[in-house]
Structures are given as structure tokens and as C-alpha cells.
Design a protein around this motif. Structure first.
Motif, PDB file in Angstrom:
ATOM      1  N   GLU A 391       0.818  -1.214   0.000  1.00 31.49           N
ATOM      2  CA  GLU A 391       0.000   0.000   0.000  1.00 31.49           C
ATOM      3  C   GLU A 391       0.850   1.263   0.000  1.00 31.49           C
ATOM      4  OE1 GLU A 391      -4.241  -0.460   1.853  1.00 31.49           O
ATOM      5  OE2 GLU A 391      -2.761  -1.189   3.308  1.00 31.49           O
ATOM      6  N   GLY A 394       6.445   2.170  -3.495  1.00 29.05           N
ATOM      7  CA  GLY A 394       6.599   2.881  -4.762  1.00 29.05           C
ATOM      8  C   GLY A 394       7.318   2.046  -5.802  1.00 29.05           C
ATOM      9  N   THR A 396       8.104  -0.473  -8.722  1.00 31.41           N
ATOM     10  CA  THR A 396       7.364  -0.891  -9.919  1.00 31.41           C
ATOM     11  C   THR A 396       7.601  -2.362 -10.244  1.00 31.41           C
ATOM     12  OG1 THR A 396       9.181  -0.119 -11.319  1.00 31.41           O
ATOM     13  CG2 THR A 396       7.371   1.434 -10.901  1.00 31.41           C
ATOM     14  N   PHE A 440      -0.959  -7.382 -13.837  1.00 31.50           N
ATOM     15  CA  PHE A 440      -0.925  -5.934 -13.619  1.00 31.50           C
ATOM     16  C   PHE A 440       0.417  -5.324 -14.006  1.00 31.50           C
ATOM     17  CE2 PHE A 440       0.467  -2.533 -10.781  1.00 31.50           C
ATOM     18  CZ  PHE A 440      -0.551  -1.591 -10.920  1.00 31.50           C
ATOM     19  N   ASP A 441       1.492  -6.041 -13.724  1.00 33.24           N
ATOM     20  CA  ASP A 441       2.849  -5.483 -13.792  1.00 33.24           C
ATOM     21  C   ASP A 441       3.252  -5.155 -15.227  1.00 33.24           C
ATOM     22  OD1 ASP A 441       5.427  -4.727 -13.360  1.00 33.24           O
ATOM     23  OD2 ASP A 441       5.978  -6.460 -12.150  1.00 33.24           O
ATOM     24  N   ARG A 445       3.912   0.887 -13.245  1.00 34.37           N
ATOM     25  CA  ARG A 445       3.010   1.217 -12.140  1.00 34.37           C
ATOM     26  C   ARG A 445       3.517   0.604 -10.833  1.00 34.37           C
ATOM     27  NH1 ARG A 445      -2.742  -0.553 -14.308  1.00 34.37           N
ATOM     28  NH2 ARG A 445      -1.499  -2.313 -15.121  1.00 34.37           N
ATOM     29  N   ALA A 448       1.382   0.426  -4.777  1.00 35.40           N
ATOM     30  CA  ALA A 448       0.193   1.078  -4.236  1.00 35.40           C
ATOM     31  C   ALA A 448      -0.922   1.129  -5.273  1.00 35.40           C
ATOM     32  CB  ALA A 448       0.540   2.487  -3.767  1.00 35.40           C
ATOM     33  N   GLU A 449      -0.559   1.301  -6.539  1.00 34.24           N
ATOM     34  CA  GLU A 449      -1.572   1.316  -7.600  1.00 34.24           C
ATOM     35  C   GLU A 449      -2.194  -0.066  -7.782  1.00 34.24           C
ATOM     36  OE1 GLU A 449      -0.415   3.966 -11.167  1.00 34.24           O
ATOM     37  OE2 GLU A 449       1.506   3.474 -10.210  1.00 34.24           O
ATOM     38  N   PHE A 450      -1.383  -1.102  -7.610  1.00 32.95           N
ATOM     39  CA  PHE A 450      -1.904  -2.468  -7.699  1.00 32.95           C
ATOM     40  C   PHE A 450      -2.947  -2.711  -6.615  1.00 32.95           C
ATOM     41  CE2 PHE A 450      -1.152  -7.010  -6.294  1.00 32.95           C
ATOM     42  CZ  PHE A 450      -1.898  -7.588  -7.320  1.00 32.95           C
ATOM     43  N   ALA A 452      -4.732  -0.453  -5.077  1.00 33.53           N
ATOM     44  CA  ALA A 452      -5.912   0.363  -5.375  1.00 33.53           C
ATOM     45  C   ALA A 452      -6.776  -0.293  -6.452  1.00 33.53           C
ATOM     46  CB  ALA A 452      -5.481   1.755  -5.823  1.00 33.53           C
ATOM     47  N   GLU A 453      -6.127  -0.891  -7.467  1.00 33.90           N
ATOM     48  CA  GLU A 453      -6.894  -1.552  -8.527  1.00 33.90           C
ATOM     49  C   GLU A 453      -7.654  -2.760  -7.974  1.00 33.90           C
ATOM     50  OE1 GLU A 453      -5.673  -4.246 -12.235  1.00 33.90           O
ATOM     51  OE2 GLU A 453      -5.283  -2.114 -12.605  1.00 33.90           O
TER      52      GLU A 453
END
Length: 647
Positions: A391, A394, A396, A440-441, A445, A448-450, A452-453
């Protein structure tokens, strides 16, 4: 409280049970047959006729909720003073009132202590679910098996970890619990039994106070509870046992319908009443459920309808998971829009919690609100552990981070049979999170974006809407519409089910699921059809469809080419590797993990071990025979609202 109130609205079977205020009574109550109404009216009649004063009656239930409902119904009938308690609550009250030394503080849960103990186990075993270890300890204690007898009493039972390690855990649990001066819920019953065996004064005081007993859900009584009940009764015969052996589904805790079925043998003059008039389901649903009766064994109970006619149950097979999912979505929309069935009156059952994420994602993609009973995907142990550090991450390198975290959490490359249900769910969740992270990767990104998705994708899991829950959690509930998807081998009966008694319990689970439906019932499958479909009179065979090359899934050509090369390398004919129909099923369902591969008919453990990684690689990177890409939907991708989730 008048006699008219007590007998108002009762059918002949219920009336006969209510009139039997003395002596041993066995009420065999079919699903939806007004069981709670019958037993509360009987207790009220025991008081009204002067057979027993209210303070001399002890009614035993299996949950605090059921005890509360019984008290409320008795109160509405004007009956106060009857004790309605669970076995554990009753035992605790008796120990506090009668024991020379009251028990220590009660552990609210075994899990925390067992999690600490499991941390000292070797290798990956230290990550195994503490809830499964707790279930195994409870199984042993419910059967009155002390640690020193544990290995001798196992028989064919498979504990969640190797028997020698499980014994080590059990011994250490008992040692630490005693050192803390604590007792668990099973200890309460065992201590009460010993008190009555050793202290005639305590037994006399109890038997002077309580003279009549009613035990609800008697099909779920275990040896420990039955032993305590026998101490309560002594030589007396004032027992009313109420239950349905067709709904006995808790053998994993040590429960058994044997005590219920033995009532007429123990008391040959017992009043035996069968409640078969069903007040819940349509005639069509009951006809469907009754087809299982010849295979259920026990005491035959054929449910009779009292409700008006409804639609015929839907039983339908599909060529792929996507087709099955799309049908379920469309059917829910039709029921909600055209039949005015509220979404809160729709339920979808699955065998284990590990399946909830499939339907969470399916319904979210379709824009249909839902509620997960028993823990949504992101609320379960695996997701909480893996996602919390991400969460604020940062980095990627999302796929690598999730893979590493899953391995550190004890993720198994191949999930063996014999794991406890909670651990099977955790392993499936770990594998799914790794797959979602890979999809996702893209190298750009961050973690944290993962997270959130995922939170957006699996939203609405605690709101109002379609109910998602396991068959076990469905017991005691009812819904206007019930969906039973994936009625397949290795699903129901579940994976690893081999012994006849295990298959019998899986059949009872299905019976429980079917009898939750009031009017609408939908049974579907896309894999190898469950053997129970034949018992339901459902033809699960599909006519073979001849397809030309343009109709075959894109990955089929790549799989055929891989099979040709592999057969040549192994020096065997191509069909020895896989039949064409198996390749079509693989290409159609596009499995993403070894677990999903194992669910396809034609892929047993040996072939999974030999070819599994190759198949997944071909599906990920393969090409068609003509050299063009074998286009595959992004793993974890969602369909547009109105369609099924893509695989």
C-alpha cells in the motif's frame, strides 16, 4: 397462554409432537418443516399442561442466535423461565454454580495460541492455517481423544499437517493453555462431565433443578456433547431430540447423526414424529431435492409442498467458465428485473471460500452488488498479509514483490490433497494474488496502484446485494433464488473426497444447498459433471459438436504444436500426451494456474506434474500453427458490464 394459541396453525404431524409432553420424543424435522415452531409450542404445552414448571426445562441449541430466537418465541407465547442455552453456555453456568473449583478464564479462540505454536514448526508447515489446526484439536477433543491417544485414534483421517507434527501441536497447545490457567470450550463440557461423575452432590442438585430436556439440531451432536447429555439425564427419559440426519454436515468437527438415528433403539417406546410438510420451497424445488433421498440413507423423509407452484429448476452445462458465468449474470438480472426478486433474496453457494473471488469479480464486472458472508477475498489472511506492505510501496517490480511475499508466506508450488479447508483457501488466494500481480505489472506502475486496482475490482463485498457464501454457511438460511454453479467433480464432491462417508456428507451438503431455495433454483457446471447430477436425474452429457478450424479457440493451434513436439521428444503417440478434446478444453477455459489446470477433465496429478508448467507457458506465449500470436485475454481482465469475467 391458551391451548388455542399453542395449537394454532399446526399440521397433524406438528400437533402430534406438541401433544407428546412426556417421555422420550424424537422429532425428525425435514428442511423447512417448521421445526422451531414445533419445539417451542411443545415446550409451551409442557408448561401449560403442568407436565413441568418452566424452570425445570432446559432447551439446548447450537448457537447463541438460535437460543435467543427460542427465548423470543417462548416469550411471545407467554412462557418465561425456560432456560435456552448452548451446550457450552449451559456447562459453564453449571460449573460456576456447582463445581468445588470454578473453571479458569475461557479462551475466546484457539487460533492465537495455535498460531504462536505453529511458528515453531519446521519449513513451510509453520505457515499453515491456525484455523485448520484449531479444527483438528476440536475434532480430537469432541471425540474425547487426549493427546496420548491421538495417533492411535486417527484411523484413515488426514490431519492438516503430518500426524507427528499435529500431535506435537496438540500437546503444546494443552501445555500452554494449562500454564495460562485457561480453558477452552471443549474443556467446559469435559469438566462438567467429570464433575458429575465424581460429585454426587453436584449431580443431585442439577437433576433436582432440571427435569426435562429438548436438544435442537441433534444430528450435529458429537461424542463429548452426547456424554454430557447422558450425565444430565441419568436414568430419566425426559428427552426431546430434534434434528434431520439429511442435514448432518459437520463431521470434520466430530459431529455425527448416529445419536439421532439411535434414539428409537435406545428408547423403543419413544414417540417418533416425522415432519415432512415443507413451508419454504415450491413443489418443483422439492421434487428436485427429493430425488437425492434414495441415496441419503438414514430415516427416509420425503418433503411435501405447501407452497404454490413455481418454475422448474434450471440444470445446465456449459463449454467454458466464461459461458457459465455469463449465464449466471444474465439469470440474476432477469430474476431481479422481470421477476422482481430483490438481490438480497438471491444467493450463490460454493464449496470453499477460495471460490468467492471468482464470483466477487464476476458480479463486480457486471455491476451487480453483492455481499460475501464469511470473508471476502481481500479480507482473508493471504491478501491482508501480501497487500499491506504494498500500500505504501513505490516499487514498480510488483510481480516480483508479490511472488517473493507469497513464497515467504509458504506458498506451495503444488497444492496436495489433505490440506485443511482454510489452508486450501489460503493457498488458492496466494496463487491468485501472484497471477493478478503478473497481469498488472507493466514495469511502470507501483505497488500502491496495484492495491488500489484490486480494491476497486473487488469492491462491494460487504454491502447489500447477492449473497455469496459456502454451502456450510447456508445451513439454516433460505432465499427466493439459489444458484449452485460448478456442480462438478473435485468441487462437489470436493477435491480429495474418496471415502464413502466423505462422499455421503458431500451429498448432504448438496441437499442442504438445494433446500435453501424457495422458488428459483439454478444448477450449472462447466467442467466434469458431478456424480450427484445423475442422482438428481440430470443428464450431464453434451452432444459432441464438430467444429471447423475457424471455430476453435486461438490457443488450440499452439497447444497442438506443443503436443506434437513433446510427443516426438518423449517417443510416444500424440494422444498419449493429451487427447484433442482435452486440448480444446484447455484452450477454451484458458487456465491461469496449476490449480485451475488440475480441474480440467483429462489432467490428473501425473500429467499436471509432467506437463503443467509447459502448458501454462504455451498459453502465455504460444503461437498458432500459422505463426500468428495465440491471442489471450489479459489475465484478471474484466469484461464490460453485462458480460462475464474474461479468463
Amino acid at each position: 397462554m391458551s391451548s388455542e394459541q399453542i395449537f394454532a396453525g399446526l399440521n397433524l404431524e406438528q400437533r402430534r409432537a406438541v401433544e407428546a409432553v412426556r417421555g422420550p420424543v424424537c422429532i425428525l424435522a425435514g428442511a423447512g418443516s417448521g421445526k422451531t415452531t414445533t419445539i417451542t409450542r411443545r415446550i409451551a404445552n409442557q408448561v401449560a399442561t403442568g407436565a413441568f414448571p418452566p424452570g425445570a426445562i432446559l432447551a439446548v441449541t447450537f448457537t447463541d442466535k438460535a437460543a435467543g430466537e427460542m427465548k423470543a418465541r417462548l416469550g411471545a407465547l407467554g412462557v418465561g423461565g425456560v432456560q435456552a442455552r448452548t451446550f457450552h453456555s449451559a456447562a459453564l453456568a453449571q460449573l460456576r454454580a456447582l463445581a468445588v473449583e470454578p473453571p479458569g478464564e475461557v479462551l475466546p479462540s484457539k487460533v492465537l495460541l495455535l498460531r504462536q505454536i505453529a511458528g515453531g514448526l519446521p519449513g513451510a508447515y509453520r505457515f499453515r492455517s491456525a484455523a485448520d489446526l484449531a479444527t483438528e484439536v476440536e475434532w480430537a477433543k469432541n471425540r474425547r481423544i487426549a493427546p496420548e491417544r491421538y495417533l492411535d485414534e486417527l484411523g484413515s483421517r488426514s490431519p492438516p499437517i503430518p500426524p507427528d507434527l499435529m500431535l506435537r501441536v496438540y500437546r503444546e497447545y494443552e501445555r500452554r493453555k494449562q500454564a495460562l490457567g485457561r480453558v477452552d470450550f471443549e474443556d467446559l463440557l469435559e469438566l462438567a462431565i467429570r464433575m458429575y461423575e465424581r460429585d454426587e452432590r453436584a449431580l443431585g442438585r442439577f437433576q433436582t433443578r432440571y427435569q426435562a430436556f429438548t436438544v435442537d439440531e441433534y444430528q450435529d451432536v458429537n461424542l463429548l456433547q452426547q456424554t454430557l447429555l447422558e450425565r444430565w439425564l441419568g436414568t430419566r427419559r425426559e428427552l426431546c431430540a430434534v434434528g434431520d440426519d439429511y442435514q448432518s454436515i459437520y463431521a470434520f468437527t466430530g459431529a455425527s447423526p448416529e445419536a439421532l438415528l439411535a434414539m428409537p433403539l435406545r428408547f423403543p417406546d419413544a414417540t417418533v414424529v416425522k415432519l415432512e410438510a415443507n413451508y419454504r420451497s415450491s413443489p418443483e424445488v422439492l421434487t428436485f431435492a427429493n430425488r437425492l433421498v434414495p441415496a441419503l440413507g438414514g430415516v427416509e423423509k420425503v418433503l411435501r409442498p405447501t407452497q404454490p407452484a413455481g418454475p422448474e429448476p434450471v440444470a445446465r452445462g456449459f463449454a467454458s467458465r466464461d459461458e457459465e458465468g455469463a449465464f449466471v449474470v444474465e439469470r440474476i438480472r432477469t430474476l431481479n428485473g422481470e421477476e422482481d426478486v430483490p438481490l438480497a433474496e438471491v444467493a450463490l453457494f460454493y464449496r470453499t471460500n477460495a471460490r468467492s473471488e471468482d464470483y466477487e469479480q464476476l458480479l463486480h464486472a457486471a455491476g451487480i452488488p453483492f455481499r460475501v458472508r464469511g470473508g471476502a477475498f481481500l479480507m482473508r489472511a493471504a491478501a491482508r498479509r501480501l497487500l499491506r506492505p504494498l500500500e505504501s510501496s513505490g516499487s514498480t517490480q510488483v510481480a516480483a514483490e508479490v511472488q517473493r511475499a507469497a513464497e515467504e508466506a509458504g506458498m506451495l508450488v503444488r497444492v496436495p490433497d489433505g490440506l485443511g479447508e482454510n489452508e486450501r483457501t489460503r493457498q488458492a488466494d496466494l496463487a491468485r494474488l501472484v497471477e493478478l500481480a503478473r497481469a498488472f505489472d507493466d514495469g511502470n506502475r507501483a505497488g500502491a496502484e496495484f492495491v488500489a486496482e484490486l480494491r476497486a475490482r473487488f469492491a462491494d463485498g460487504d454491502g447489500d446485494g447477492v449473497n455469496l457464501l459456502t454451502f456450510h454457511r447456508a445451513k439454516g438460511l433460505e432465499f427466493e433464488a439459489v444458484f449452485l454453479p460448478r456442480l462438478e467433480e473435485r468441487e462437489l464432491p470436493c477435491r480429495g473426497t474418496e471415502a464413502p462417508e466423505q462422499v455421503a456428507e458431500e451429498r448432504r451438503l448438496l441437499y442442504v444447498g438445494i433446500t435453501r431455495a424457495k422458488r428459483h433454483l439454478c444448477v450449472t457446471w462447466a467442467g466434469k459433471p458431478s456424480r450427484f447430477l445423475a442422482e438428481l436425474g440430470v443428464s450431464a452429457r453434451r452432444k459432441p459438436v464438430k467444429r471447423d478450424a475457424s471455430e476453435l479457440p486461438p490457443a488450440y493451434g499452439a497447444l497442438r504444436e506443443w503436443r506434437r513436439r513433446r510427443a516426438a521428444d518423449d517417443g510416444v503417440p500424440a494422444y498419449v500426451v493429451f487427447h484433442d478434446r482435452t486440448l480444446v478444453e484447455i484452450a477454451t477455459s484458458v487456465p491461469r494456474t496449476r490449480l485451475e489446470l488440475s480441474e480440467i477433465a483429462g489432467i490428473g496429478p501425473a500429467k499436471l506434474e509432467r506437463y503443467g508448467e509447459d502448458l501454462l507457458r504455451v498459453l502465455e506465449t504460444g503461437e498458432r500453427d500459422d505463426g500468428s500470436p495465440a491471442v489471450r485475454p489479459a489475465r484478471g481482465a474484466l469484461a464490460e458490464p453485462g458480460g462475464a469475467r474474461q479468463r
